[in-house]
Design an enzyme around this catalytic site. Structure first.
Site, PDB file in Angstrom:
ATOM      1  N   GLU A 185       0.784  -1.231   0.000  1.00  0.00           N
ATOM      2  CA  GLU A 185       0.000   0.000   0.000  1.00  0.00           C
ATOM      3  C   GLU A 185       0.822   1.292   0.000  1.00  0.00           C
ATOM      4  O   GLU A 185       0.869   2.016   1.005  1.00  0.00           O
ATOM      5  CB  GLU A 185      -0.970  -0.007   1.195  1.00  0.00           C
ATOM      6  CG  GLU A 185      -2.002  -1.108   1.123  1.00  0.00           C
ATOM      7  CD  GLU A 185      -3.167  -0.900   2.102  1.00  0.00           C
ATOM      8  OE1 GLU A 185      -3.076  -0.016   2.971  1.00  0.00           O
ATOM      9  OE2 GLU A 185      -4.175  -1.622   1.973  1.00  0.00           O
ATOM     10  N   ASN A 238      -5.129  -4.713  -2.551  1.00  0.00           N
ATOM     11  CA  ASN A 238      -5.815  -4.703  -1.254  1.00  0.00           C
ATOM     12  C   ASN A 238      -7.111  -3.960  -1.482  1.00  0.00           C
ATOM     13  O   ASN A 238      -7.109  -2.801  -1.911  1.00  0.00           O
ATOM     14  CB  ASN A 238      -4.996  -3.968  -0.190  1.00  0.00           C
ATOM     15  CG  ASN A 238      -3.865  -4.829   0.349  1.00  0.00           C
ATOM     16  OD1 ASN A 238      -3.680  -5.971  -0.063  1.00  0.00           O
ATOM     17  ND2 ASN A 238      -3.107  -4.269   1.276  1.00  0.00           N
ATOM     18  N   GLU A 272      -5.399  -8.524   0.287  1.00  0.00           N
ATOM     19  CA  GLU A 272      -6.125  -8.217   1.528  1.00  0.00           C
ATOM     20  C   GLU A 272      -7.564  -7.876   1.210  1.00  0.00           C
ATOM     21  O   GLU A 272      -7.847  -7.225   0.196  1.00  0.00           O
ATOM     22  CB  GLU A 272      -5.546  -6.987   2.241  1.00  0.00           C
ATOM     23  CG  GLU A 272      -4.383  -7.239   3.137  1.00  0.00           C
ATOM     24  CD  GLU A 272      -3.906  -5.969   3.820  1.00  0.00           C
ATOM     25  OE1 GLU A 272      -4.751  -5.168   4.267  1.00  0.00           O
ATOM     26  OE2 GLU A 272      -2.690  -5.788   3.892  1.00  0.00           O
TER      27      GLU A 272
HETATM   28  C1  NOJ Z   1      -4.640  -2.451   4.983  1.00  0.00           C
HETATM   29  C2  NOJ Z   1      -3.312  -2.553   5.663  1.00  0.00           C
HETATM   30  O1  NOJ Z   1      -2.383  -3.148   4.809  1.00  0.00           O
HETATM   31  C3  NOJ Z   1      -3.384  -3.289   6.993  1.00  0.00           C
HETATM   32  O2  NOJ Z   1      -2.171  -3.100   7.657  1.00  0.00           O
HETATM   33  C4  NOJ Z   1      -4.561  -2.798   7.794  1.00  0.00           C
HETATM   34  O3  NOJ Z   1      -4.601  -3.362   9.072  1.00  0.00           O
HETATM   35  C5  NOJ Z   1      -5.832  -3.094   7.017  1.00  0.00           C
HETATM   36  N1  NOJ Z   1      -5.799  -2.349   5.789  1.00  0.00           N
HETATM   37  C6  NOJ Z   1      -7.111  -2.733   7.761  1.00  0.00           C
HETATM   38  O4  NOJ Z   1      -7.159  -1.362   7.960  1.00  0.00           O
END
Ligand code: NOJ
Length: 507
Positions: free
Chosen positions: A187, A329, A399
């Site tokens: 990200e 993600n 994710e």
């Molecule tokens: C994306 C992030 O990569 C992760 O670290 C985070 O906990 C989640 N989103 C949820 O917010």
């Protein structure tokens, strides 16, 4: 006649439904979960680990975290390798994505001194997973920069590209014999926009006018260096793949007006196109409309040059094409409007540069995290959009997940609703020909949710943070996820028996 018609329609509907229910995840489609080092490991100063920016910020500025907590112990995964892998086996995971703590491996950030005890932790984890055929996918960077490197400018210093390459070389040579799926950065938007441009992630730089843009350029060059390193020095021998993970929310125009459509395009460019376009588009470089807009706004505010640093011709070509896959993600989405908002920008920033409004209909299911709602079929929207835009790359959804409040405990029905909807959307994407190879739920277990501390929970397993042993207990969603993995289909009527969690044969 009418009755026949109705019965006919009903029959067609039922058979459509049952075909839908029987859609299977292909056997080679990897289903798993994801975590990140700072969020789960703990052991913040054990066995030679160096300080990172989250250690620093939580210790020196604790009030920025909602519950003033930190990741000093977190889920204590550093001391729980066997239990963590046992949970993966209980769920029957194909793949587990985790990240490495740079300062656990290189305490000062630099590659002159390798902390073998830190490397050993990852060796133990990987070896334990491989015993049970669980594929490791590793992110080199998930936000925990060594503090010293931050003091030297972090991602605002162009030398970060060399430092990151040196770190990547250590990692590939130590772990690459067993790990075949590599992600350089997790990200970039959250690193650059939230950490450098604003105050919602470490290092909380709040350099609103230039932070996001400076960081974006240097991060892309660091990514490209690590990609070439893998490609040129390791790939032939180790045979793996190297990509990047970008957070891609779905953005759709609020109305069909030309203004709203243009606003949506600009919003996409500013949110994720700034990272994706240089790597995945055919022409490379930063997205065109954004380049023009930031140049105009910079001039308007009296800057002698644009605040979005240009990529040289050589850099444009260098960065272009540097990914074997696109890690996505994805959590949520917004509707975008060119006009329906009241701009109140107190500083020059990416937000004032693009100047658009975002909306969410009230009927979208709301999670415990204010930013996270269930936008119907948004994974499909995002993946088909990216497929068309970037010439059909290989994807992993690295994710996707749902936040509940700690009080919810184990009965997390909304999470189940969310995952079932998300996985239907994954199947829709596969049906549409998206070259999607895997899906990872965020997260295997509850963990430190950055500025939200432990007030938002994302785990399939609940972690009891008040108990020194950090016991993990499966939530209802864990049982549902396990059944999906076992059967490779989504049964919306499945009601799990949550009395005992077991490890199925073969895991
Ligand atoms: C994306 C992030 O990569 C992760 O670290 C985070 O906990 C989640 N989103 C949820 O917010």
């Amino acid at each position: 006649m009418k009755t026949f018609l109705l019965l006919g329609l009903l029959g067609a509907y039922c058979s459509a439904l049952s075909t839908k229910q029987q859609r299977r995840f292909p056997d080679d489609f990897l289903i798993g979960t994801a975590t990140a080092s700072y969020q789960i490991e703990g052991a913040w100063n054990e066995d030679g680990k160096g300080e990172n920016i989250w250690d620093y910020i939580t210790h020196n500025n604790p009030t920025v975290i909602v519950d003033e907590s930190n990741g000093d112990i977190a889920a204590d995964s550093y001391h729980n390798v066997e239990r963590d892998v046992e949970m993966m086996r209980e769920l029957g995971l194909d793949v587990y994505r985790f990240s490495l703590s740079w300062s656990r491996i290189l305490p000062s950030g630099f590659a002159n001194e390798v902390n073998e005890a830190g490397v050993d932790y990852y060796n133990r984890l990987i070896n334990e997973m491989l015993k049970y055929n669980i594929t490791p996918m590793i992110s080199l960077y998930h936000w925990d920069l060594p503090q010293k490197l931050q003091e030297l400018g972090g991602f605002a210093n162009p030398l970060i590209a060399d430092w990151f390459e040196d770190y990547a070389r250590v990692v590939f040579s130590k772990l690459g014999d067993r790990v075949k799926l590599w992600i350089t950065f997790n990200e970039p938007r959250e690193v650059c926009y939230e950490g450098y441009g604003f105050t919602t992630k470490a290092p909380i730089l709040n350099a609103t006018a230039v932070g996001t843009y400076m960081c974006a350029r240097n991060l892309l060059l660091a990514h490209a260096k690590a990609y070439y390193l893998y490609n040129n020095e390791f790939k032939t021998k180790q045979g793996g793949q190297c990509g990047i993970t970008i957070s891609v929310n779905s953005f759709k125009p609020l109305t069909d007006s030309e203004e709203d459509r243009a606003a949506t395009e600009l919003k996409q460019q500013a949110e994720w196109g700034i990272y994706a376009h240089p790597i995945f588009s055919q022409e490379g470089g930063f997205p065109k409309e954004l380049v023009v807009r930031v140049a105009e706004k910079s001039a308007e505010h009296g800057y002698p040059r644009t605040r979005l640093p240009q990529l040289s011709e050589e850099e444009r070509v260098l960065i272009r094409g540097t990914a074997d896959f696109f890690g996505v993600n994805h959590y949520t989405g917004y509707l975008v409007s060119a006009t329906r908002h009241t701009p109140e920008y107190s500083t020059v920033s990416l937000l004032s540069d693009i100047n658009v409004g975002t909306y969410r209909p009230v009927e979208w299911l709301q999670s415990a995290a204010s930013w996270l709602t269930l936008m119907p079929n948004s994974i499909y929207d995002v993946l088909t959009h990216l497929k068309n835009k970037y010439n059909d790359p290989i994807f992993y959804v690295t994710e996707n997940g749902w936040a509940t409040s700690p009080e919810i405990g184990l009965e997390d029905d909304d999470r189940i609703t969310y995952y079932r909807a998300a996985l239907e959307s994954i199947l829709d994407s596969l049906d549409a020909g998206v070259r999607l190879k895997g899906y990872m739920a965020w997260s295997l277990m509850d963990n430190f949710e950055w500025l939200a501390g432990y007030t938002e929970r994302f785990g399939l397993y609940e972690v009891d943070f008040s108990d020194p042993a950090r016991p993990r207990t499966p939530r209802k969603s864990a049982f549902v996820y396990k059944e999906i993995l076992r059967s490779r289909v989504i049964d919306h009527d499945y009601e799990p028996d949550t009395a005992v969690m077991t490890i199925d044969e073969g895991h």
